[in-house]
Design an enzyme around this catalytic site. Sequence first.
Site, PDB file in Angstrom:
ATOM      1  N   TYR A  49      13.081  70.366  22.619  1.00  0.00           N
ATOM      2  CA  TYR A  49      14.488  70.353  22.222  1.00  0.00           C
ATOM      3  C   TYR A  49      15.273  69.255  22.930  1.00  0.00           C
ATOM      4  O   TYR A  49      16.153  68.621  22.346  1.00  0.00           O
ATOM      5  CB  TYR A  49      15.149  71.688  22.577  1.00  0.00           C
TER       6      TYR A  49
ATOM      7  N   HIS B 235       6.103  71.850  25.623  1.00  0.00           N
ATOM      8  CA  HIS B 235       7.052  71.201  24.710  1.00  0.00           C
ATOM      9  C   HIS B 235       7.138  69.746  25.159  1.00  0.00           C
ATOM     10  O   HIS B 235       7.476  69.485  26.305  1.00  0.00           O
ATOM     11  CB  HIS B 235       8.419  71.863  24.789  1.00  0.00           C
TER      12      HIS B 235
ATOM     13  N   SER C  77       8.182  69.834  15.069  1.00  0.00           N
ATOM     14  CA  SER C  77       9.388  70.019  15.871  1.00  0.00           C
ATOM     15  C   SER C  77       9.406  71.409  16.474  1.00  0.00           C
ATOM     16  O   SER C  77       8.738  72.335  15.985  1.00  0.00           O
ATOM     17  CB  SER C  77      10.629  69.843  14.994  1.00  0.00           C
ATOM     18  N   ASP C  78      10.175  71.565  17.520  1.00  0.00           N
ATOM     19  CA  ASP C  78      10.498  72.909  17.975  1.00  0.00           C
ATOM     20  C   ASP C  78      11.406  73.546  16.924  1.00  0.00           C
ATOM     21  O   ASP C  78      12.024  72.871  16.101  1.00  0.00           O
ATOM     22  CB  ASP C  78      11.159  72.882  19.351  1.00  0.00           C
ATOM     23  N   TRP C  79      11.521  74.850  16.966  1.00  0.00           N
ATOM     24  CA  TRP C  79      12.108  75.610  15.863  1.00  0.00           C
ATOM     25  C   TRP C  79      13.641  75.506  15.790  1.00  0.00           C
ATOM     26  O   TRP C  79      14.329  75.568  16.803  1.00  0.00           O
ATOM     27  CB  TRP C  79      11.696  77.070  16.026  1.00  0.00           C
TER      28      TRP C  79
END
Length: 533
Positions: free
Chosen positions: A142, A96, A173-175
């Site tokens: 995040y 990430h 993007s992260d979820w």
Amino acid sequence: DGPRGVAVGQTTTFPVGMARGATWDIELEYRVGEAMGAETAARGANVLLAPTINILRHPAWGRAQETYGEDVHHLSRMGVAFIQGVQQHVLASAKHFAANSIEESRFQVSANMDERTLREIYLPHFEAAVKEANVGSVMSAYNKLNGEYCAENRHLLTEILREDWGYKYFVESDWVFGTHETPPSLQAGLDVEMPKDKIYGQRLVDGVNDGSLDVKLVDEAVRRILRTKLTFKLDQPEQVPESVVASPEHRALALQVARESLVLLENKHAALPLTNTTPSEVAVIGGLSDTINLGDAGSSNNDPLDVVTPLAGISARLKGAPLHIDHDVLTTADETALASQKVAIVVVGLTKEDEGESIPGRPGGDRETLGLSAEHQALITRVSELVETTIVVLEGGSAITVAPWVDQVDGLVMAWYGGMNGGTALAEMLWGDFSPSGKLPLSVPVNEQDLVPFDNQADSVDYGYFHGYRQLDDDGLEVQYPFGYGLSYSSFEVSDLQVSTNKGAVALTLTLKNTGGVDAAEVVQAYVGYPGS
């Protein structure tokens, strides 16, 4: 998803990333990536949300099991190999980006660091993914980096990723909780919002129409998405047959990885291998001994067709049933039965309840301690008092401190979360079918207080230049098991070391000789320092 196997239906479950990091086997990790990529394509998807290549800053991080270890170079080599394998079939997603290393406060914590620390410790593996592996997608993290959410951090997504490294494809993007505001995300260089259009979608249309958003930025994001689709031919998906999913070849690969991941930490008086031992002389003990224990229940979770537990593997190897105690607190009857046993194999460690991704309503998150539970420590102590030879098998995704009890045991094996065939590999190693060759991809401290601080409740954390073995070395601290440590059933001799340079590159050549009596593999490690830098 995800890092240990494709999360669409029943698929091959490989050992977790940290276990694969313990193999130090780049070619093997390429094959794992290729297998996961094929299974992803067979299930109709075109992006695998892996690898997790965040550096392991502290082993209490809940998602430590997903990454490969604490060293920048080791992490880069394993990540590049995996991506190259995956992208034989589908896109990989390097995640990430960046400095993601805490679970409980991950949605708001700011990881603060100077530019040197960022560039030399937290980014080189991502740079290698871009420049060497040509990774097709990057997932923003995040957390915040130096006060700005990663999805809104122009320095990270544009100045470094695209301008410095030349990355041409899309950033997603992260979820769910990975995006916040529309203008800063678009201006930073976030291209795709997942999984729904909370800040993009109609907001982009409205922003362009009312003049509050620059249409050129939208065009650039669209162009990067289209470039990715065209470059990797996502509109012409490879037709991979369903038969590759959990195929005999992939299951055999999962077994090979499990074998190479096992790290032998203690072997006093050559207690292992357990040659000439019959089922009636062996006890297998602990609640984890016959439990399916594959790791995190979050986004890296997947569903195997079947799993070989330690008990099942040992029973198959012995062609008979050992004494089995499937709980962690011994009764009087248990102790009486154990008193007549020659060997006890105690399976203890961690589960998805103790570590994993932090998702509301689910188990997991960051670890509260690096030590075993009091119950597991008491079990080891009591068994060692009752049985002549005690072998402890540790399951888990990261470092486990052992100082309070390790002097009481004869053998110690780090088995990680070993995937669907982990029990088979463990039994084969214990009985000497092969010599262990795994090496720790992290440091095991004597006391967890010896490591950098880990505050998973803070909204702001300062990250220094040192962590892991480099920090322990810089502080002059004794370690329980150093980074790169792992015993063998054989012995090795290194000789004829020669060093040569060519255009700034340094080449090392040497002779490695197996001086023991069994076939075995060894990992040669070179450490480079720059005094006074």
